[in-house]
Enzyme design. Structure first.
Site, PDB file in Angstrom:
ATOM      1  N   ASP A 172      -4.436 -21.880   1.560  1.00 43.77           N
ATOM      2  CA  ASP A 172      -5.144 -20.619   1.723  1.00 43.77           C
ATOM      3  C   ASP A 172      -4.681 -19.579   0.720  1.00 43.77           C
ATOM      4  O   ASP A 172      -5.495 -18.907   0.073  1.00 43.77           O
ATOM      5  CB  ASP A 172      -4.868 -20.049   3.129  1.00 43.77           C
ATOM      6  CG  ASP A 172      -5.898 -20.494   4.140  1.00 43.77           C
ATOM      7  OD1 ASP A 172      -6.165 -21.700   4.204  1.00 43.77           O
ATOM      8  OD2 ASP A 172      -6.412 -19.622   4.863  1.00 43.77           O
ATOM      9  N   ARG A 228       4.025 -11.421  13.088  1.00 45.77           N
ATOM     10  CA  ARG A 228       3.006 -10.657  12.358  1.00 45.77           C
ATOM     11  C   ARG A 228       3.413  -9.191  12.249  1.00 45.77           C
ATOM     12  O   ARG A 228       3.228  -8.542  11.214  1.00 45.77           O
ATOM     13  CB  ARG A 228       1.646 -10.754  13.048  1.00 45.77           C
ATOM     14  CG  ARG A 228       1.061 -12.153  13.132  1.00 45.77           C
ATOM     15  CD  ARG A 228       1.100 -12.900  11.832  1.00 45.77           C
ATOM     16  NE  ARG A 228       0.405 -14.180  11.923  1.00 45.77           N
ATOM     17  CZ  ARG A 228       0.525 -15.136  11.017  1.00 45.77           C
ATOM     18  NH1 ARG A 228       1.312 -14.995   9.970  1.00 45.77           N
ATOM     19  NH2 ARG A 228      -0.139 -16.261  11.158  1.00 45.77           N
ATOM     20  N   SER A 275      -2.866 -27.540  12.119  1.00 42.26           N
ATOM     21  CA  SER A 275      -2.162 -26.589  11.261  1.00 42.26           C
ATOM     22  C   SER A 275      -0.992 -25.969  12.014  1.00 42.26           C
ATOM     23  O   SER A 275      -1.002 -25.889  13.239  1.00 42.26           O
ATOM     24  CB  SER A 275      -3.121 -25.517  10.772  1.00 42.26           C
ATOM     25  OG  SER A 275      -3.381 -24.599  11.807  1.00 42.26           O
ATOM     26  N   ASP A 306      -4.399 -13.373  15.049  1.00 41.39           N
ATOM     27  CA  ASP A 306      -3.537 -12.812  14.015  1.00 41.39           C
ATOM     28  C   ASP A 306      -4.244 -11.747  13.207  1.00 41.39           C
ATOM     29  O   ASP A 306      -3.639 -10.769  12.787  1.00 41.39           O
ATOM     30  CB  ASP A 306      -3.006 -13.934  13.117  1.00 41.39           C
ATOM     31  CG  ASP A 306      -1.949 -14.748  13.851  1.00 41.39           C
ATOM     32  OD1 ASP A 306      -1.236 -14.155  14.683  1.00 41.39           O
ATOM     33  OD2 ASP A 306      -1.856 -15.953  13.610  1.00 41.39           O
TER      34      ASP A 306
END
Lengths: 412, 412, 412, 412
Positions: D20, D100, D185, D129
């Protein structure tokens, strides 16, 4: 969903007959959308002549106009809210919110009957009502789409305010009754009025500024108090001042007598809208306030400490759910089902005195599930409560109190 | 703990100077107990001449009399309760409960100084105050014992009511001022009055029956409204109607102006006592109600939805803790420490209009932490809120609403 | 209530047949009380021969002995607790507490039939069980009295511990089976075992110290995992590993397989007893833990965010109510009625793997009310969720986030 | 915000160095955006060589790469979550969510220093997120904009999945390490791993399917138990197995020993994402689970019943706030400030035994604020608890229980 998705389709629009209704109906028609207008009769205190609305909507281009009687279901919904004592953030009954659900539930079967699967409404993109329209529709008819012109760029670009809508309608000779100057806007139904926007957005505008639509400000209410006696059976008002009464009539009567004495008129609240912004409203709901207060006086006799704590938690939850668009979901069902157990016990008669905005307790009785006992409550009588037992009670409580002190947990 | 445990020991008695105080003091003395009387000055609105109390207690056999000034600490405690919006079961400020903690905290150091380790009080065995006296003492001074004659068989057998106490005192020529006929009993302090017992135990006695001690019933309040402007800084009232003010004076002033307009006078509640029985009280607390309502109006500007939900949960908790005797324990400390974060943000000025029991919003301003924004709230202006974004917002919300419907979880 | 109130009367005693039962029965008889012994069959895993209990009680002086089958009602009660996920303070299922209510509810009709109105039990004066016996009896049969020898001075003065009871029984030749040395005490029923007191009171005694009665410590469980598949329909287990099953058998089976793998064996908790003191227990409840965990896995599929929040609040409440003696009161009824709405939706099959104390998720399916959708959940697929809508969603959320920052309310 | 708003501007991108990161960096560059890449060092267990990430990002077109050390602040944040016992919906520690906030708080000052005011991240439009990135940024730096390619139509139209991204990168010769086949993932940091998507989206995939990254499945953990002793002082781990330790090292150590024994590895949850959809994750957090469980064992000694109830309410709230993006707002601050009062009391030593996924209590001690007392808890000893007092205690409780029965409120 925007206007491009609608061309050539039929949309069912919830209308009140006002400036918004006319503008949206005509604009949609101009854009090639077929419009069928629906109005729910909510026993609005400012109820216009329904024939006028029909005439106006058809003049604006609507293919059809349907009136749905939702007065009784609104009264029943109002009663459930009273039974749940579900006022939002402070003491405001959120009467507009309740009516949105009743309206959607009333309109959907009518739309289905006509083969319509798009519901349109005139609520704005910053408010709570759009959420209620949307979620109620998504829940009750997931196959429906919801179209909100006030969230559609095309409509927003065309109309930036009241003035442009009036121009639009006047240019087309539409039979609107709106005036250019309106100090604030009002939503009305049997349960109450919501005044918002305009000059009310300034926190320098006193609550008294509004022109009451359901009675009077307490300032100009009668000097003489008036008594109000209501009997509830299993949570339902069955008699007022000695006369048998339906739920719908109970609201109409309580609105009249409560409004006359300034009960629940001009309630100011700055609240948290679901979209995350603060807004200011001034509210009227004389009947909800009057019946709701009497109901609370009855509950005080019936709920023990533990039941009251659950009840209060669920009250807040129901109020929040109604506010945020979730009247029909599982959480609300759970809360209402719990509260139903208290409703079954809510039998009794409450008398109060009304005077210039005040509801004062006069008497209570006829409540078979009441826990109140004059004998037991008495500080003097012996009865079934042995004062000496309290010594043991307090010694037991004292053990943990002292343990907290010994563990260094107490702070003055 | 009963009278046999006390013989020959010194007991510190919390007294008000009334019939109970005289009877208990003399009876204990007769039983061979040394009595030192303590009175906390709580700025009672019905404050008697303290010299009279001293004289009377000594006449009843007390070895000594000590007056403790607790006015400021009571005002501070009252303010913390306002900051927590901690009213109990409905909207009643529980002013008596608050004062019990302040009294115990004030008396204990004085008792320790005199080497006394037994605290006696005149609260009955069915009430809440016995719990507060007991637990506050156990927590602040775990080495102390608490003696309550109204839980002692010996005392209960000797005195079954008011009449016998008057006889007892009169036979001994004690300087009591009590009359045989008293329709109900009243507890008083700066923060409010609690009327209970006697004729108030009947649910046929209207709330208006009580004779107000801190002002007037709204029925006889002035016809002219009066404005009240209070400025809070970091949660503390610092100015009223333009004049700088201390917390104690804020209560005195708010009591006076609120009482004059019938604010918070004659509040009827049927409540759940901690011991598990229902009791009925009629309350007065004009200053708490007035300052507390203004404070709530300020909080409405400041608390977002999530903070408000926590705040409301903790408000209920603090109210319950105060009611049940746990003002000093860890749970209360936790709640107050959380609320402290909101107190720090509570700066602003609130103007209201007072009229016959009503507090009506007039204006708000000067609140740097306010979330209210006229621009953002506006339904019309563009500002920082893009109406079209709401379409995405609602589509997202709609996904779960439809999923609920698809899963068969929706019920109308 | 003490022994003097009992002379010449008939008392119904709840007995297990152990040392306490024998001592109390004989002591009461010696004091001139007529004793009828009642035992509820709770499908205890350590179930003694019932005939032995009968024989022993009669030998101790009981006039009669009655066995009541409460196995199914206990299984049903256990299931309701699982449906409510009502574990107390952490993750302990409070199996003893549940059984007290079932026992009282089972015994009262039998006692009434025999004209007995005094219920006696052997729970101590510091524990929770005395509260449950008392309140359950007061609620279900308010005309009954409750007698607890362990709160009676006369009994307490006579017996200060286990040793004296054994002496008392041996001197009288009573057929007790108790040994003088018992490292801790255990309460047992179908739902679980509670180990307390004795050496377990030391916080230096590891949880592994107990000798499991419903299976093994995970330390000695099989090396091979075993699969367990349970199907729930409307909240009830109807099939295990493919075989149709009753609720009672579901518990028996889950106890067997769970116990074999060390599931829910040796749970250590330091908890807050209702009387306000901390106590330490070590628990076993393999079946509750196994079925309860599978049920939770099913609920995860069904409850949306809001429903889950209400559910969790009510779970805690039900657990507290059971713990504190209030299984039958209004607050519990309210909570259970709310939870009932979720129970109706709880249809589905859960497969887990059991291995040395672990329950590991294997698969779920067959759940018509599930909100889980592989398509919607997928981060990649397009489906019914338009990722671009999230931009509007987040812009709307961002308005309030920034407003908080602008108002100085954010703190890192 | 979409790509058209970014042309010619500089964007700060939070990157991990994976597929990504590479794709987004290059795509933005291609679209005429200047990209500066930021990576927070979160002590990821799978930590790649940071120089590799730098090299890769620069190769993808980034103008600069900045590494920010956030290991200690992540450890401190993890500890606050343990102190709050804030696990989400069941028992899952939400380690990704915590990180985060730590990341945003760490990156913003660095971005400000470089004059960057647009933060970009790679979180998808269906997940949680994105909400955390957005709201944390809006709160900590309201002047910043947030750009999320996965909510931008242009990006979404270009890349519909993993395959196209790999093609894109390979065509441009970018140094990606991704393989086309990845069964699910994983997000990783010091506190834990989150496995989602791919094959895990099927509820037929067992939790054991994942390949642990922080230890082993309990199935392959050692046969021998291992003891773990941790000392907390004022809520902070200060010693493990006798060695003084920092908070960061406490997590590293607890991860190692916990992971080795399969603690907190493979936790399956189906949870409610903030956007309203269900998702399934499998989690690892051996250190959080181990330290968190020991901390809970310590709290069991310290919190009385009332404090525990507040604590549990606030735990749930903090977990919800973290989950939904509100770590920094007022509600969280309130909750954490309340919990801080318990943290101050959390001093004590806990010993547990670890074995194949199980944490078993061994011993507790050295806790000055503990309420547990062997003497008081004992069912036999006399101590400070007079069993006979319980008779009064229960008689008092019984009054209300019988009143409920008399009022017809009890239901079996």
């Amino acid at each position: 969903m925007d206007i491009h998705d609608l061309k050539g389709k039929t949309v069912g629009t919830a209308v009140s007959g006002g400036l918004d209704s006319c503008t949206i109906t005509r604009w949609l028609t101009d854009e090639g959308v077929k419009v069928v207008c629906f109005t729910a009769d909510l026993a609005q205190p400012d109820e216009k002549n329904i024939d006028d609305i029909r005439h106006r909507m058809l003049a604006c281009g609507a293919e059809d106009f349907v009136l749905v009687d939702a007065r009784e279901s609104l009264a029943e919904a109002g009663l459930r809210v009273i039974q749940a004592q579900a006022y939002y953030e402070g003491r405001y009954w959120n009467t507009t919110g309740i009516a949105r659900y009743v309206t959607v539930a009333a309109l959907i079967p009518e739309m289905k009957e006509k083969g319509i699967q798009i519901l349109s409404h005139g609520a704005t993109g910053r408010g709570n009502d759009q959420v209620r329209f949307q979620l109620a529709t998504n829940m009750l008819a997931p196959e429906f789409e919801v179209y909100a012109p006030w969230r559609d760029e095309a409509f927003l670009n065309r109309f930036s305010g009241r003035g442009e809508m009036i121009d639009f309608c006047e240019e087309r000779g539409l039979p609107i009754t709106a005036s250019r100057e309106k100090p604030y806007s009002t939503d009305a139904n049997l349960l109450g009025l919501t005044h918002e926007a305009g000059i009310l957005e300034s926190l320098k505008t006193p609550a008294h500024f509004i022109e009451p639509g359901m009675g009077r400000h307490e300032l100009s209410a009668p000097d003489e108090p008036e008594e109000f006696i209501v009997r509830f059976e299993r949570g339902r008002p069955v008699q007022i001042n000695g006369q048998p009464i339906t739920v719908l009539d109970a609201f109409l009567y309580a609105n009249a007598i409560g409004g006359r004495h300034g009960i629940g008129i001009g309630i100011h609240t700055v609240e948290n809208r679901f979209v995350g912004i603060k807004s200011r409203g001034v509210y009227e709901s004389p009947g909800m306030e009057l019946l709701g207060t009497c109901y609370e006086m009855l509950l005080q006799l019936i709920l023990d400490r533990r039941a009251r704590e659950v009840f209060e938690t669920l009250s807040c939850l129901v109020a929040k759910q109604i506010y945020q668009g979730y009247w029909f979901d599982l959480a609300t069902q759970m809360a209402l089902q719990a509260i139903e157990r208290t409703t079954e016990l809510a039998t009794g008669t409450i008398a109060v005195s009304l005077h210039k905005g005040n509801i004062s307790f006069v008497a209570a009785g006829g409540a078979p599930h009441s826990l109140y006992s004059e004998e037991t409550a008495s500080m003097e009588a012996i009865g079934d409560f042995n004062h000496a037992d309290s010594e043991g009670f307090l010694q037991v409580l004292g053990v943990s109190a002292r343990a907290l002190a010994a563990a260094g947990q107490i702070k003055e």
